[in-house]
Design a protein around this motif. Sequence first.
Motif: not given
Length: 873
Positions: A661-690
């Motif tokens: 999130h930042d001052s303008s919006s909040s993005w949330t990914v809920f999961s049922k059983g996925i337990k791992e994430y990493q932020f990737v990309g040039e500005d770490f804009q991408t949520m990568a859920l394993t």
Amino acid sequence: MQRKVHVIHHTHWDFEWYFTTNESFVQLAYHLDEVMQALEDKQIDYYLLDGQMSILDDYLTSFPEQKERLGQLVKSGKLAIGPWYTQTDELIVRGESIVRNLNLGMELAESLGGYMNIGYLPDSFGQSKDMPKIYNGFGIQQAVFWRGVPNEVTTKREFHWTAEDGSSVLTSNIKNGYFVGVGLICSDDAPALIETISEGATGNDLVLPVGGDQRYIDFNLRERMELYNQALPDTKLVESNYDLFFEAIKENKLSTVTGEFISSSVSKIHRSIYSSRYDHKYLNDKVERRMIYQAEPLMVMAEKCGIPYKKGLLDRIWKLLNKNHTHDSAGGCNSDKTNQIITDRFVEADQLSYSLVDYLTRKIAESRMNVSEGELVVFNTLPWKNKKVMKCEVSTPFAAIALEKDGSTIPFEIVGTRKEFSGSIRREKADEDPTSFYFIHELLIEAELPPLSFMTYQVVEKSEGIKRQSTKETAEQSIKNDYYQIIFEAGALSLVDRKAGKTYKDFLAFEDSGDEGDTYDYSPPYADECYRLNLADANCEVTQNTLLSKFTFTGEWNIAKDLSERELQKRTQTIPYQLTIELMKESRQIQFHLEIDNQASDHRMRVLIDTPHKNEFSYTDTPFGTIKRTVEDQHIDDWKELGWREEPTAIFPMLTYVNSHDSSSSWTVFSKGIKEYQFVGEDFQTMALTLFRSVGYLGRPDLLRRPGIASGNEFKYIPTPDSQLQKKMTFKFALQIDHDYQPAQLAKEYLAYAISSPYYQIQELNRFTTTLKYFVSNPLKNKVREQAGITFDSSKLIFSALVKTQDALGFDFRVYNPDLRREVAGETIAGPHEMSYTFVDLKGNAVSSTEKNDIIPLGTFKPGEIKTIHIVD
């Protein structure tokens, strides 16, 4: 001044690992004979049985005659047991699971004379920041662990570990592992060993744990201690225990540290174990959700109706789950034969918990006033009014149906109807009665349910035709609801935030890469090829209706079959998939459901969700709170020079969501059983859920992310072909866009997404809706009426549990403040009438006087604080 070495004689009894619990139990049966005999004959003064009760639970099942003997040693203070049921993982199991683990361990230990009142977790793969408040909630003021403390936080071995709410435990961080003291038995280099354990000590009292995995009694312990004492005139080794050690250091000048400990600066931490054996993570998440948010509240609701509360049944299920929560078991870093037993326990827990929910909903539904055929009874197991679109099935003798509530028509939609034979099956179809059949209708209902209660609908015959959902292909393929529109164009998905008027192009994709790691750690191959997978070649179906809009994509992805193909940049393996994307009416979640058939090996698959933010931090939930983490470790480029044990890749654990999130919006990914994430990309804009990792060995040496010896067993490759997960798998996650990041509200939204509404239909046509439906059941003599339960409806505090923990009247209601900085005040629990209530700790002991009111004021919550209220209504 003379140094004093507290020699702690112990064993670390891995519940299971590359061996099964059955195999190690044979050793335990004889090992405990040696332990008891050595203590009774005064060959040793003290012994620590690894802080967990599950092994004694199994032992006493086979040898109940030894209970009194063990109890005498416990009561005398010679044998230290508990407080845990199993040595839990702290990062990917829910907080309520951790609480149940301690509840079970303490209860069993107390039946033997008492437990070691120390938070003892010598080998967990990282320490949750919430442990100090969990420990304090059980009256525990000291803790012992090994892994995860970053060098830049402290190099001291004793410190005060605190949580946001001020909870604190005096902590001993084991130097070089719980097995470091085996050097006392095996090495004559006394100065070297004492120098090792002196490093980081805060005073002249040192701790030396002498023990190891499934280690026998060291009958020569005193002889070896005397040898060391003679060699070290300024040092005195004494037989001791952790109680005596903590008493000796409590006045030392100690630093205070806070937060989680998941650093690999001094020990392996396995920061990608959260995606090993995804199939286990998925099952665990499903059963945890059902137990905490359906079964336990239903049992409280059922008791109010006159159905006895069966704590023993809940305990049986929790024991199965807690056995699967040990650090190796939860991680999945085991042999295939061990993982098969873990799977079997999950299946047993799944069947028991599902059947429990089935039994209670049926018993209550059939015990209502004026029960009539065809009624559909829908339950709300959450303590607030729940309005949602729910899916259910009903069986009727008629092909067209209507839905009514108290004579008024209720809007609903039929997803599909199938005709089923209801007569006696015969060898020859011609001999079956052609008039014996019924219809099963799959429905979508917009239900509005009272808190902790149920609603009854009447399923009646409708003379007109069946109202079905329509499936249509359009030039612009899109789906929408009040909040979102999703457009599929040129093989890519665009997301429109209709409230904010913003469009995000190509926001979703998948990624496949090689994995030359093992069941402990992801590691990229020495020769890798990573590629982005999209939906360009998929067949697309669109379903658009009032209550549900849905995309269904069906296709195949081509990936490398194995590491050899990946090195050659070949892609001969097809991965069939089906992806559905659903938008429910008035729902803030975009729901994704992916099914794949994996037949490739040694690879990792992730889902990629592009956010509009340049991220420096990620946000996710923890057992009893939230945490803010940096998206890139400051030592990602110099960890080898610093001598770290593995690369500090910013791969992190999650429980139910990850947020950007930042001052303008909040993005949330809920999961049922996925337990791992990493932020990737040039500005770490991408949520990568394993989604999953596919690997073939328990441990491998010389990984790119983890140089040196293999984890697990460094002397032998242990193949784990089952951990390649070459089978069909299902992945469920959801995306929600808000203006602000509000963790308590997100927790509530997660439950709206992840917790279904149990239901039961009064009908005898279809005896196979569930297994228990075939059994007969007597309704209660005292009839049940519809009535709302207590109400807790907060956007600032998180509902955690509704459970009965004692034999006394009433139940425990638990909430906590997830905010890291702000206090919360003014929240209440409302009842339908006057209630008696007492604030209690996590063990159920009163921490306030008892009051009476129809409104329970919850007082002020410190950041991160947990409160439990015992209510008698």
